[in-house]
Design an enzyme around this catalytic site. Structure first.
Site, PDB file in Angstrom:
ATOM      1  N   TYR A   1      10.953 -25.390   7.192  1.00 51.86           N
ATOM      2  CA  TYR A   1      11.914 -24.303   7.339  1.00 51.86           C
ATOM      3  C   TYR A   1      11.223 -22.974   7.592  1.00 51.86           C
ATOM      4  O   TYR A   1      11.627 -22.172   8.430  1.00 51.86           O
ATOM      5  CB  TYR A   1      12.752 -24.153   6.060  1.00 51.86           C
ATOM      6  CG  TYR A   1      13.861 -25.153   5.894  1.00 51.86           C
ATOM      7  CD1 TYR A   1      13.718 -26.489   6.257  1.00 51.86           C
ATOM      8  CD2 TYR A   1      15.075 -24.749   5.356  1.00 51.86           C
ATOM      9  CE1 TYR A   1      14.740 -27.391   6.076  1.00 51.86           C
ATOM     10  CE2 TYR A   1      16.114 -25.654   5.182  1.00 51.86           C
ATOM     11  CZ  TYR A   1      15.942 -26.972   5.534  1.00 51.86           C
ATOM     12  OH  TYR A   1      16.951 -27.848   5.348  1.00 51.86           O
TER      13      TYR A   1
ATOM     14  N   GLU B   1      39.183   2.811  16.155  1.00 53.23           N
ATOM     15  CA  GLU B   1      39.974   3.095  17.344  1.00 53.23           C
ATOM     16  C   GLU B   1      40.332   1.793  18.025  1.00 53.23           C
ATOM     17  O   GLU B   1      39.579   1.273  18.842  1.00 53.23           O
ATOM     18  CB  GLU B   1      39.174   3.981  18.288  1.00 53.23           C
ATOM     19  CG  GLU B   1      38.953   5.368  17.737  1.00 53.23           C
ATOM     20  CD  GLU B   1      38.292   6.260  18.775  1.00 53.23           C
ATOM     21  OE1 GLU B   1      38.937   6.546  19.787  1.00 53.23           O
ATOM     22  OE2 GLU B   1      37.129   6.634  18.583  1.00 53.23           O
TER      23      GLU B   1
ATOM     24  N   PRO C   1      19.942 -16.775  24.484  1.00 51.68           N
ATOM     25  CA  PRO C   1      18.886 -16.009  23.811  1.00 51.68           C
ATOM     26  C   PRO C   1      18.970 -14.502  24.022  1.00 51.68           C
ATOM     27  O   PRO C   1      18.700 -13.739  23.110  1.00 51.68           O
ATOM     28  CB  PRO C   1      17.598 -16.588  24.413  1.00 51.68           C
ATOM     29  CG  PRO C   1      17.960 -17.976  24.793  1.00 51.68           C
ATOM     30  CD  PRO C   1      19.393 -17.919  25.238  1.00 51.68           C
TER      31      PRO C   1
END
Lengths: 232, 232
Positions: free
Chosen positions: A4, A114, A83
DNA sequence: ATTATTAATTGTCAAAATGACATTTAATAA
DNA sequence: TTATTAAATGTCATTTTGACAATTAATAAT
């Protein structure tokens, strides 16, 4: 061995395509972007996914924050993950489309942002890949609405048959025969006819209907077939 | 003001539910997980999204790496993003389902990964939320297959009507009347009858058919309606 | 008071699609 | 020659669909 720790991490955002219907035309709710880059340009309602929320949570949070509305119809569309779609830093965005009753929104407007409704075909150019998202959302809306009665989510509690037909025609960009539409929509058993009439659009007036919510929930997954296959 | 830099970053992965059909039953392809946690447990094929690829790219890469197959039918399903779905570190996963011709796969097996086909109803328990992903994928497959001719993606170039019907019955978990199925599937114009017969399953043999690919591509987005609504 | 105007509402019919149902056919095995 | 097995095919009544135009309800105009 893959671990990881060696893997790249990304920002994850959500963006919502918010559809509404004013009785005649399909509309989309846009906001002026509040952060760089492209600050003050028109964009979809969006935000980053926080540490303790799922993308679905985040989309609901963003919608509530910007419109004041809770429990709106929200459907995950797809992920946008090219990407370089965000020029600053890699950001993946989960696209959602939302269907809201435009009248409810008007009462709950949050002025800190807004926000503005645009006719779907007269909207300004949007940032990043948001135009693509809108195009995808329209396609998905059309697809889903041809099979399931989701368009009622955009109507007020009381609505007329001509309004309903308008909505179907707008979404599908087609004209539908009034008699056949009436027959089909009636045969679903989803509508309850009311006493009152809407006199605003004609001398004769059009009867109001409301949705049979029990039937609506029960039949939601059943395939309807509300859009005709024109032969001529 | 919200800024990019202060936002949390996450790992992003893809997981693929790979469906196949052996002529009689629906199958799913699983692998033994090659990293901690839950190493050596059965899981879906997956991997992290790299810096220079989109999630779609990543799914295709993973599939190619593990099965050797390119250009397989792959459809984005939904994102799985509950904050604690991965015990090590927050990871969002984009779920895909893939439909592959099981016979092609057998020739291209990549032995570096312990992959194995399981009958859909006899699969082992999977890690994390992968069981949920499989359930979602089955539902989505059924939904899509009831409208579009995607199931052909799981069949070899030549197939028989009984095989095709088996596949529809497996996916929809229902029995279909042979005569009505034959009528409907024939009327789509998608099939081309061949001279040759498959003699492996009966004395009489069943004629092979192939897909009319031109018609297939042209009609892919058109709604079919191949699954009957049983009244009794 | 009568008529004109406008949009809403409703009906018919032929064609196509659907669901329910059982017999015949082709090939091999006995 | 017959038995066996799975494949292939036909009919009919019902429902759904698509194409098509006349009537109705209310107000506005004369």
């Amino acid at each position: 061995m893959i671990e990881y720790s060696s893997q790249p991490h990304y920002l994850v955002a959500v963006d919502c395509i918010v559809f509404g219907f004013d009785g005649a035309h399909l509309k989309i709710l846009l906001v002026k972007r509040g952060l760089e880059p492209e600050i003050n340009k028109w964009s979809l309602m969006g935000g980053f996914v926080g540490s303790n929320e799922s993308p679905d949570d985040a989309a609901n949070r963003v919608l509530k924050k910007m419109t004041g509305l809770e429990g709106v119809y929200l459907e995950q569309m797809q992920i946008y993950g090219e990407p370089n779609r965000d020029p600053i830093e890699r950001t993946l965005s989960v696209g959602y489309f939302a269907l809201i009753d435009i009248h409810k929104y008007e009462n709950q407007l949050n002025d800190d942002y807004e926000a503005e409704w645009f006719l779907i075909n007269e909207r300004p150019k949007l940032i990043f890949d948001h135009d693509q998202m809108v195009a995808d959302a329209r396609k998905k809306l059309r697809y889903k609405a041809s099979l399931h009665p989701i368009l009622f989510e955009m109507l007020p509690k009381q609505f007329t048959l001509p309004q309903l037909q308008n909505l179907f025609e707008e979404v599908n960009d087609t004209k539908i025969d009034t008699r056949n539409f009436s027959r089909k929509i009636t045969s679903t058993g989803l509508l309850i006819k009311l006493e009152e009439k809407d006199r605003s659009s004609s001398k004769k007036g059009a009867f109001y209907f409301k949705l049979d919510k029990k039937k609506y929930k029960a039949d939601f997954q059943a395939f309807l077939n509300l859009i005709p296959n024109l032969k001529n």
